[in-house]
Design an enzyme around this catalytic site. Sequence first.
Site, PDB file in Angstrom:
ATOM      1  N   MET A 203       0.812  -1.218   0.000  1.00 51.21           N
ATOM      2  CA  MET A 203       0.000   0.000   0.000  1.00 51.21           C
ATOM      3  C   MET A 203       0.852   1.277   0.000  1.00 51.21           C
ATOM      4  O   MET A 203       0.352   2.369   0.212  1.00 51.21           O
ATOM      5  CB  MET A 203      -0.946   0.022   1.207  1.00 51.21           C
ATOM      6  N   CYS A 204       2.132   1.132  -0.240  1.00 44.84           N
ATOM      7  CA  CYS A 204       3.050   2.272  -0.240  1.00 44.84           C
ATOM      8  C   CYS A 204       2.975   2.995  -1.586  1.00 44.84           C
ATOM      9  O   CYS A 204       3.025   2.367  -2.640  1.00 44.84           O
ATOM     10  CB  CYS A 204       4.460   1.760   0.020  1.00 44.84           C
ATOM     11  N   HIS A 205       2.835   4.311  -1.543  1.00 41.86           N
ATOM     12  CA  HIS A 205       2.770   5.101  -2.772  1.00 41.86           C
ATOM     13  C   HIS A 205       4.143   5.196  -3.433  1.00 41.86           C
ATOM     14  O   HIS A 205       5.164   5.216  -2.751  1.00 41.86           O
ATOM     15  CB  HIS A 205       2.292   6.529  -2.472  1.00 41.86           C
TER      16      HIS A 205
ATOM     17  N   MET B 108       8.584   4.896   5.223  1.00 44.03           N
ATOM     18  CA  MET B 108       8.767   3.510   4.782  1.00 44.03           C
ATOM     19  C   MET B 108      10.052   3.355   3.980  1.00 44.03           C
ATOM     20  O   MET B 108      10.720   2.322   4.062  1.00 44.03           O
ATOM     21  CB  MET B 108       7.562   3.024   3.972  1.00 44.03           C
ATOM     22  N   GLU B 109      10.427   4.370   3.221  1.00 39.92           N
ATOM     23  CA  GLU B 109      11.663   4.308   2.444  1.00 39.92           C
ATOM     24  C   GLU B 109      12.877   4.267   3.369  1.00 39.92           C
ATOM     25  O   GLU B 109      13.828   3.509   3.131  1.00 39.92           O
ATOM     26  CB  GLU B 109      11.737   5.492   1.477  1.00 39.92           C
TER      27      GLU B 109
ATOM     28  N   ASP C  51      24.036 -11.138   4.596  1.00 42.53           N
ATOM     29  CA  ASP C  51      24.346 -11.962   3.423  1.00 42.53           C
ATOM     30  C   ASP C  51      25.840 -12.028   3.156  1.00 42.53           C
ATOM     31  O   ASP C  51      26.379 -13.094   2.854  1.00 42.53           O
ATOM     32  CB  ASP C  51      23.619 -11.400   2.195  1.00 42.53           C
TER      33      ASP C  51
END
EC number: 4.6.1.17
Length: 160
Positions: A74-76, A112-113, A127
């Site tokens: 749902m992130c724009h 969110m970014e 990793d």
Amino acid sequence: MELSHINEEGRAKMVDISEKTDTVREATAFGSISMKEETLKRISEGEIKKGDVLAVAQVAGIMGAKNTPNIIPMCHSIFMSGCDIKFQLDFDNNKVDIYATAKTIGKTGIEMEAITAVSCAAITIYDMCKAIDKDMVINNIMLIKKTGGKSGTFERKVDK
């Protein structure tokens, strides 16, 4: 309380931000990855066989931030005007602290970014070092500051 990501049928939707005004928005997120003393030493001395761990994690974090709407449903999709990641090697606690700051001018936030940038940087460190240290633990990913937008400024004291 009305949930903004739920439609009348009770299903997920992307929030309509078309009526919002553009503002300068900035967010900083934090996270860390704990590891064995020897692993941190080898990172700091550039002795990890896969290459420069922090340089690769830096690029991975920025790439993650740029691709956030591709992995968070749902992130724009927003224009990111900047993203930077800083690493602090903590030899007392055998961990790498990660700070990511993302910036935009737009109708919706960039939290969110920043959080995705920290997450991708931490996963990349894991990793690149997993061959010598599978006991690494990614910890405390969180938003520590955000500015701009209707809700204004949020700031948390980081308890690492």
